[in-house]
Design a protein around this motif. Structure first.
Motif, PDB file in Angstrom:
ATOM      1  N   VAL A 267       0.838  -1.202   0.000  1.00 62.99           N
ATOM      2  CA  VAL A 267       0.000   0.000   0.000  1.00 62.99           C
ATOM      3  C   VAL A 267       0.874   1.254   0.000  1.00 62.99           C
ATOM      4  O   VAL A 267       0.477   2.291  -0.469  1.00 62.99           O
ATOM      5  CB  VAL A 267      -0.992  -0.023   1.188  1.00 62.99           C
ATOM      6  N   GLN A 268       2.055   1.159   0.583  1.00 60.63           N
ATOM      7  CA  GLN A 268       3.085   2.230   0.663  1.00 60.63           C
ATOM      8  C   GLN A 268       2.791   3.298   1.707  1.00 60.63           C
ATOM      9  O   GLN A 268       3.697   3.708   2.423  1.00 60.63           O
ATOM     10  CB  GLN A 268       3.348   2.896  -0.698  1.00 60.63           C
ATOM     11  N   ALA A 269       1.540   3.775   1.786  1.00 61.07           N
ATOM     12  CA  ALA A 269       1.231   4.849   2.748  1.00 61.07           C
ATOM     13  C   ALA A 269      -0.268   4.868   3.016  1.00 61.07           C
ATOM     14  O   ALA A 269      -1.045   4.286   2.254  1.00 61.07           O
ATOM     15  CB  ALA A 269       1.676   6.195   2.196  1.00 61.07           C
ATOM     16  N   THR A 283      -6.658   4.965  -3.113  1.00 58.59           N
ATOM     17  CA  THR A 283      -6.722   5.710  -1.856  1.00 58.59           C
ATOM     18  C   THR A 283      -6.616   4.718  -0.701  1.00 58.59           C
ATOM     19  O   THR A 283      -6.689   3.497  -0.912  1.00 58.59           O
ATOM     20  CB  THR A 283      -8.059   6.466  -1.730  1.00 58.59           C
ATOM     21  N   ALA A 284      -6.474   5.249   0.496  1.00 59.53           N
ATOM     22  CA  ALA A 284      -6.448   4.380   1.675  1.00 59.53           C
ATOM     23  C   ALA A 284      -7.779   3.637   1.768  1.00 59.53           C
ATOM     24  O   ALA A 284      -7.818   2.424   2.019  1.00 59.53           O
ATOM     25  CB  ALA A 284      -6.210   5.219   2.932  1.00 59.53           C
ATOM     26  N   GLU A 285      -8.865   4.358   1.531  1.00 56.44           N
ATOM     27  CA  GLU A 285     -10.195   3.775   1.625  1.00 56.44           C
ATOM     28  C   GLU A 285     -10.389   2.654   0.586  1.00 56.44           C
ATOM     29  O   GLU A 285     -10.875   1.572   0.914  1.00 56.44           O
ATOM     30  CB  GLU A 285     -11.229   4.904   1.420  1.00 56.44           C
ATOM     31  N   THR A 322      -0.882   6.462   8.068  1.00 59.22           N
ATOM     32  CA  THR A 322      -0.290   5.155   7.748  1.00 59.22           C
ATOM     33  C   THR A 322      -0.462   4.207   8.939  1.00 59.22           C
ATOM     34  O   THR A 322      -0.868   3.055   8.780  1.00 59.22           O
ATOM     35  CB  THR A 322       1.209   5.297   7.386  1.00 59.22           C
ATOM     36  N   LEU A 323      -0.176   4.719  10.150  1.00 56.41           N
ATOM     37  CA  LEU A 323      -0.342   3.884  11.352  1.00 56.41           C
ATOM     38  C   LEU A 323      -1.801   3.443  11.487  1.00 56.41           C
ATOM     39  O   LEU A 323      -2.080   2.282  11.808  1.00 56.41           O
ATOM     40  CB  LEU A 323       0.097   4.646  12.608  1.00 56.41           C
ATOM     41  N   ASP A 324      -2.732   4.361  11.210  1.00 59.85           N
ATOM     42  CA  ASP A 324      -4.158   4.023  11.321  1.00 59.85           C
ATOM     43  C   ASP A 324      -4.532   2.915  10.342  1.00 59.85           C
ATOM     44  O   ASP A 324      -5.270   1.991  10.687  1.00 59.85           O
ATOM     45  CB  ASP A 324      -5.034   5.260  11.034  1.00 59.85           C
TER      46      ASP A 324
END
Ligand code: SAH
Ligand code: SF4
Ligand code: F3S
Length: 440
Positions: A267-269, A283-285, A322-324
């Motif tokens: 995912v990288q970030a 996206t993160a989502e 990223t931690l989340d």
């Protein structure tokens, strides 16, 4: 007959380089080379290099420096540089280190035998072209020698994604898939030689679209073809890009018994701002929703990932995202790196994060990832898993292997051989491995 000579290959970087080193050893086998146990006894040394981060690339020059003495003692010794540093730096390598005789880029390995001959005649040889032909077709595996139970098989090479930090599109070139029939022939040959588990390789393996008898095959369709191979027990693939994770591949994780419950999905970030600047096009989502769908198909799948911290303009809040994301996914294993500036890539020109800050973030991320890895490994205790045995352990009667989830497992008083697949109950979890007992 050519006189027997010894070849020593040192491999850096990703699994694709491991696969390529085997192919190069086989190609040079035709020139009379057998494997040297160490550089000291070699007539030819090849460094198969990696350019992904600055440290990886610099290692090559320090390693080459160490061969100076060896070459002085043995003037006939030939030294070659292959892999991604060869592709990226080409002629510059010979300028920086005159003891190098040969530089060969990853797309030119099939020309290695003729290059070796020229080098023997005292020429300096360089080939970093991107030819149209399938180099692996010209680099056929030498038949029927027995080998270990697991093997890599490259099915796709190169990348068109151009993430802003990454050299791969430049060192490995455009994304190319090998035709399915060649892959199946190679897989059959591997199985005949004792291989039970094949890991399909590609820089973007799930973008695979190789030619088949009735049009292009997706990676899932290729996996189903391999599933029919008698004697092949396990299939894995790496590395996947989130955007190429198609429905049929997700479904295969639920329905194909030979496809192992393990997925490396970098995912990288976790910050959308950073993902956008990385040119990741997810996206993160969307990544989290994808993981949900994969887990719906295969609830016990172990997810692995790659992360970069300290990408240009990453703030503490971006890093927190990223931690989340990591907290939400729960990774079974992961690789995390501090951003390394790669000349020629778009991100190299941007404002850099303070290196002390980046180090601190890396430590915090790694602490979290290590904790998750440990929790997931510990949760295996009491469970029954498949284990493919690979080799005897250090203690008498002990065998080592990998579980379906790719955990290292050792079994004491084990009457099985390398290549046997067994059901094992996990009894304890150590730092980097699990202990198990055979279930009869
Ligand atoms: N094709 C794969 C992996 C490519 S390289 C993918 O798309 O994910 C392996 C990993 O190295 C990447 O996933 C990334 O996390 C890391 N990496 C690549 N370039 C980097 C750089 N410039 N600095 C730090 N890490 C990098
Ligand atoms: Fe590099 Fe991105 Fe391609 Fe992976 S997808 S190889 S990180 S450019
Ligand atoms: Fe390194 Fe090249 Fe692999 S840069 S990670 S060896 S594709």
């Amino acid at each position: 007959m050519t006189a027997p000579k010894k070849l020593f290959i040192k491999t850096y970087g990703c699994q694709m380089n491991v696969y390529d080193s085997e192919r190069m050893a086989e190609a040079l086998g035709g020139q009379g080379y057998t494997e040297a146990k160490s550089a000291d006894e070699a007539d030819m040394i090849l460094l198969n290099t990696c350019h992904i981060r600055e440290k990886a690339a610099e290692k090559v020059y320090s390693e080459l420096g160490r061969f100076k003495k060896l070459k002085a003692q043995k003037p006939d010794l030939k030294i070659g540089v292959a892999g991604c540093v060869a592709q990226a730096e080409g002629q510059e390598i010979m300028r920086r280190q005159p003891l190098v005789d040969l530089v060969v880029g990853p797309q030119s390995y099939h020309r290695l035998p003729e290059m070796e001959e020229k080098a023997r005649e005292g020429e300096k040889v360089l080939d970093t072209d991107f030819p149209e032909e399938d180099k692996f077709e010209k680099l056929k595996r030498r038949p029927k020698s027995k080998r270990g139970p697991t093997a890599f098989l490259t099915v796709q090479e190169g990348c068109d994604k151009f993430c802003a930090f990454c050299v791969v599109p430049y060192t490995r070139g455009a994304e190319v898939s090998r035709p399915a029939d060649r892959i199946l022939t190679e897989a059959r040959d591997l199985v005949e030689r004792g291989v039970r588990e094949i890991t399909l390789l590609g820089q973007n393996v799930n973008a695979y679209h190789g030619a088949g008898a009735n049009g292009d095959l997706t990676l899932a369709q290729l996996i189903w073809e391999l599933d029919k191979l008698e004697g092949l027990e396990r299939i894995r693939f790496t590395t996947s890009h989130p955007n190429d994770m198609m429905n049929d591949l997700i479904e295969a994780h639920g329905t194909c018994k030979k496809l192992m419950p393990y997925l490396h999905l970098p995912v990288q970030a976790g910050s959308d701002k950073i993902l956008k600047r990385m040119n990741r096009s997810h996206t993160a989502e969307s990544y989290l929703r994808l993981i949900e769908r994969i887990r719906a198909a295969r609830p016990d799948i172990l997810i692995s990932g790659d992360f970069i911290v300290g990408f240009p303009e990453e703030t503490e809040a971006d890093f927190q995202a990223t931690l989340d994301l990591v907290e939400e996914v729960k990774y079974g294993t992961a690789y995390s790196f501090k951003y390394s500036t790669r000349p020629g890539t778009p991100a190299a020109e941007r404002p850099q994060v303070d290196p002390v800050e980046a180090d601190d973030r890396l430590q915090r991320l790694q602490a979290l990832l290590t904790r998750q890895q440990r929790e997931i490994q510990d949760s295996m205790v009491g469970r029954e898993v498949g284990v493919l045995f690979e080799k005897p352990g250090r203690q008498a009667g002990q065998m080592l292997g990998k579980s379906d989830y790719l955990h290292a497992v050792h079994v004491a008083d084990c009457d099985r051989q390398a290549g046997d697949l067994a059901r094992v109950r996990i009894v304890s979890s150590r730092t980097n491995s699990l202990a198990g007992e055979l279930i009869d």
